[in-house]
Design an enzyme around this catalytic site. Structure first.
Site, PDB file in Angstrom:
ATOM      1  N   TRP A  33       0.848  -1.190   0.000  1.00  0.00           N
ATOM      2  CA  TRP A  33       0.000   0.000   0.000  1.00  0.00           C
ATOM      3  C   TRP A  33       0.888   1.246   0.000  1.00  0.00           C
ATOM      4  O   TRP A  33       2.046   1.195   0.419  1.00  0.00           O
ATOM      5  CB  TRP A  33      -0.915   0.005   1.233  1.00  0.00           C
ATOM      6  CG  TRP A  33      -0.221   0.041   2.571  1.00  0.00           C
ATOM      7  CD1 TRP A  33       0.096  -1.029   3.348  1.00  0.00           C
ATOM      8  CD2 TRP A  33       0.238   1.208   3.281  1.00  0.00           C
ATOM      9  NE1 TRP A  33       0.726  -0.613   4.498  1.00  0.00           N
ATOM     10  CE2 TRP A  33       0.829   0.761   4.495  1.00  0.00           C
ATOM     11  CE3 TRP A  33       0.215   2.577   3.032  1.00  0.00           C
ATOM     12  CZ2 TRP A  33       1.381   1.625   5.434  1.00  0.00           C
ATOM     13  CZ3 TRP A  33       0.765   3.454   3.968  1.00  0.00           C
ATOM     14  CH2 TRP A  33       1.343   2.969   5.149  1.00  0.00           C
ATOM     15  N   GLU A  76       7.942   8.479  13.624  1.00  0.00           N
ATOM     16  CA  GLU A  76       7.959   7.720  12.370  1.00  0.00           C
ATOM     17  C   GLU A  76       8.778   8.452  11.310  1.00  0.00           C
ATOM     18  O   GLU A  76       9.452   7.831  10.485  1.00  0.00           O
ATOM     19  CB  GLU A  76       6.528   7.502  11.852  1.00  0.00           C
ATOM     20  CG  GLU A  76       5.676   6.547  12.669  1.00  0.00           C
ATOM     21  CD  GLU A  76       6.047   5.081  12.446  1.00  0.00           C
ATOM     22  OE1 GLU A  76       7.002   4.795  11.697  1.00  0.00           O
ATOM     23  OE2 GLU A  76       5.366   4.215  13.026  1.00  0.00           O
ATOM     24  N   GLU A 111       8.910   1.213   6.228  1.00  0.00           N
ATOM     25  CA  GLU A 111       8.625   2.081   7.363  1.00  0.00           C
ATOM     26  C   GLU A 111       8.415   3.534   6.927  1.00  0.00           C
ATOM     27  O   GLU A 111       7.626   4.262   7.523  1.00  0.00           O
ATOM     28  CB  GLU A 111       9.784   2.010   8.366  1.00  0.00           C
ATOM     29  CG  GLU A 111       9.845   0.731   9.182  1.00  0.00           C
ATOM     30  CD  GLU A 111       8.868   0.750  10.348  1.00  0.00           C
ATOM     31  OE1 GLU A 111       8.445   1.853  10.749  1.00  0.00           O
ATOM     32  OE2 GLU A 111       8.530  -0.332  10.850  1.00  0.00           O
ATOM     33  N   HIS A 114       4.953   5.130   6.638  1.00  0.00           N
ATOM     34  CA  HIS A 114       4.159   5.464   7.822  1.00  0.00           C
ATOM     35  C   HIS A 114       4.177   6.961   8.116  1.00  0.00           C
ATOM     36  O   HIS A 114       3.129   7.587   8.304  1.00  0.00           O
ATOM     37  CB  HIS A 114       4.671   4.698   9.050  1.00  0.00           C
ATOM     38  CG  HIS A 114       4.679   3.214   8.863  1.00  0.00           C
ATOM     39  ND1 HIS A 114       5.308   2.349   9.738  1.00  0.00           N
ATOM     40  CD2 HIS A 114       4.137   2.433   7.894  1.00  0.00           C
ATOM     41  CE1 HIS A 114       5.136   1.114   9.326  1.00  0.00           C
ATOM     42  NE2 HIS A 114       4.434   1.133   8.213  1.00  0.00           N
ATOM     43  N   GLU A 164       9.334  -2.435  17.769  1.00  0.00           N
ATOM     44  CA  GLU A 164       8.289  -2.699  16.775  1.00  0.00           C
ATOM     45  C   GLU A 164       6.997  -3.151  17.445  1.00  0.00           C
ATOM     46  O   GLU A 164       5.900  -2.784  17.020  1.00  0.00           O
ATOM     47  CB  GLU A 164       8.769  -3.758  15.773  1.00  0.00           C
ATOM     48  CG  GLU A 164       9.914  -3.328  14.881  1.00  0.00           C
ATOM     49  CD  GLU A 164       9.492  -2.448  13.716  1.00  0.00           C
ATOM     50  OE1 GLU A 164       8.367  -1.901  13.728  1.00  0.00           O
ATOM     51  OE2 GLU A 164      10.280  -2.315  12.776  1.00  0.00           O
ATOM     52  N   THR A 167       5.412   0.065  18.952  1.00  0.00           N
ATOM     53  CA  THR A 167       4.740   0.920  17.976  1.00  0.00           C
ATOM     54  C   THR A 167       3.461   0.262  17.468  1.00  0.00           C
ATOM     55  O   THR A 167       2.483   0.949  17.159  1.00  0.00           O
ATOM     56  CB  THR A 167       5.668   1.254  16.793  1.00  0.00           C
ATOM     57  OG1 THR A 167       6.225   0.045  16.262  1.00  0.00           O
ATOM     58  CG2 THR A 167       6.803   2.161  17.238  1.00  0.00           C
ATOM     59  N   ASP A 196       1.846  -3.426   9.718  1.00  0.00           N
ATOM     60  CA  ASP A 196       3.241  -3.402   9.267  1.00  0.00           C
ATOM     61  C   ASP A 196       4.181  -3.611  10.450  1.00  0.00           C
ATOM     62  O   ASP A 196       5.141  -4.378  10.381  1.00  0.00           O
ATOM     63  CB  ASP A 196       3.570  -2.054   8.617  1.00  0.00           C
ATOM     64  CG  ASP A 196       3.238  -2.015   7.137  1.00  0.00           C
ATOM     65  OD1 ASP A 196       2.699  -3.007   6.616  1.00  0.00           O
ATOM     66  OD2 ASP A 196       3.508  -0.979   6.499  1.00  0.00           O
ATOM     67  N   GLU A 197       3.913  -2.892  11.535  1.00  0.00           N
ATOM     68  CA  GLU A 197       4.787  -2.963  12.707  1.00  0.00           C
ATOM     69  C   GLU A 197       4.794  -4.379  13.290  1.00  0.00           C
ATOM     70  O   GLU A 197       5.844  -4.873  13.719  1.00  0.00           O
ATOM     71  CB  GLU A 197       4.334  -1.967  13.783  1.00  0.00           C
ATOM     72  CG  GLU A 197       4.216  -0.515  13.327  1.00  0.00           C
ATOM     73  CD  GLU A 197       5.551   0.142  13.026  1.00  0.00           C
ATOM     74  OE1 GLU A 197       6.572  -0.559  12.928  1.00  0.00           O
ATOM     75  OE2 GLU A 197       5.579   1.369  12.877  1.00  0.00           O
ATOM     76  N   HIS A 200       6.959  -6.516  11.061  1.00  0.00           N
ATOM     77  CA  HIS A 200       8.379  -6.213  11.265  1.00  0.00           C
ATOM     78  C   HIS A 200       8.871  -6.755  12.608  1.00  0.00           C
ATOM     79  O   HIS A 200      10.002  -7.237  12.706  1.00  0.00           O
ATOM     80  CB  HIS A 200       8.602  -4.707  11.200  1.00  0.00           C
ATOM     81  CG  HIS A 200       8.282  -4.117   9.857  1.00  0.00           C
ATOM     82  ND1 HIS A 200       8.115  -2.768   9.655  1.00  0.00           N
ATOM     83  CD2 HIS A 200       8.100  -4.713   8.643  1.00  0.00           C
ATOM     84  CE1 HIS A 200       7.843  -2.553   8.379  1.00  0.00           C
ATOM     85  NE2 HIS A 200       7.824  -3.712   7.752  1.00  0.00           N
TER      86      HIS A 200
END
Length: 325
Positions: A33, A76, A111, A114, A164, A167, A196-197, A200
């Site tokens: 995305w 971020e 990252e 974000h 990670e 967050t 995503d976090e 990761h």
């Protein structure tokens, strides 16, 4: 063999599987995305109406919750700091390139979306003094930071695993509270970032898991060292215009606690999850120092629970320059 040489050998061994790890834990640019997927399209005739809706919903957001959203955005956007730090970790070959440098660059690229997404959303919100936010961002990058890991990959991967997960919690909570307040668009944005976090975090936790298989005692000692010194959040070094480095941290932390976005209990919960995921209690082949480190780690959550019961979060006592109204 010296410890540094052993770490380098372990990094080289794990790095041989980096193509597999990148395929598992990162996504290709084409399938990922992008920020504009979740923001109003400026070429759309309804753009102005969509922006007005964003502004109305943001004006209704709780002050502390909105403050944490801005602070999360700033941290971020400080991504260049984190990439430059990781590129200097032992075993990461920035000059000639290897699996680890490939990971750091690809992780950074994911990252980076974000901060871009959140920054644009806050600009459209009409509730942020963007210049003050940009000043804080520039300070956070130019001040640099010291997460207490040195160039030790073991310590760095403990830190990134913890961070990670932290967050993920923060973005997920902002999403949950935003949805309850009727802001479905912001909820979708923060939930997407949180996913995503989480992905990761799984990657960095896997790095640690593989290191435990290869060098259990030193990995245990690195985990212990990081928890003894406490995990330093990037926001620890926040400041507003006219302030000294780190002067804003306590106020920001209080806002996160009051809004229940990220609390002392979350810190403890993350620690427990790492102990469980890495199966600390069952690690084999530890030397005496490693065994003592394990004992410390297994007893630490209960100790932190007792300390947390004495913490009193102050009421609102700071007006952030970031917030325009």
């Amino acid at each position: 063999m010296q410890l540094s040489n052993i770490r380098l050998e372990v990094m080289q061994t794990v790095g041989q599987s980096m193509d597999e790890l990148i395929k598992t834990y990162l996504k290709s640019v084409e399938e990922n995305w992008q920020p504009t997927d979740m923001l109003p399209d400026a070429t759309n005739p309804e753009f102005i109406d969509e922006v007005k809706e964003i502004q109305e919903l943001c004006r209704e957001m709780d002050y502390d919750l909105f403050t944490v959203l801005v602070g999360d955005t700033i941290t971020e956007e400080a991504l260049p700091t984190y990439e430059s730090w990781l590129m200097s970790v032992q075993g990461v070959d920035q000059v000639n390139g290897n699996g680890w440098s490939k990971w750091v660059r690809a992780w950074t690229a994911e990252e980076n979306r974000h901060g871009d997404l959140l920054n644009k959303y806050l600009y459209l919100s009409g509730r942020v003094n963007m210049r003050e936010m940009e000043v804080s961002t520039q300070y956070l990058i130019s001040d640099g930071f010291d997460i207490g890991t040195g160039m030790d990959p073991y310590k760095n991967f403990v830190y990134t695993s913890f961070q990670e997960l932290a967050t993920n919690v923060s973005h997920r909570r902002v999403a949950s509270f935003s949805r309850k307040q009727g802001n479905k668009q912001l909820a979708k944005i923060c939930n997407t970032i949180a996913k995503d976090e989480a992905r990761h975090a799984s990657a960095y936790m896997e790095f640690v898991r593989r290191i435990f298989d290869l060098d259990p005692s030193e990995m245990m000692l690195a985990f212990e060292a990081m928890m003894r010194n406490k995990i330093v959040m990037p926001a620890m070094f926040l400041r507003e215009s006219g302030q000294q480095i780190g002067e804003l941290w306590e106020h920001f932390s209080d806002a996160a606690q009051r809004s229940m976005v990220y609390t002392t209990q979350d810190y403890i919960t993350i620690l427990k999850s790492l102990i469980a995921d890495w199966k600390i209690e069952n690690i084999k082949g530890l030397n005496d120092k490693g065994e003592r480190a394990r004992d410390y780690l297994l007893n630490l959550p209960d100790r932190l629970e007792r300390i947390s019961q004495r913490i009193v979060v102050p009421k609102l006592d700071h007006k952030f320059k970031w917030i325009a109204s």
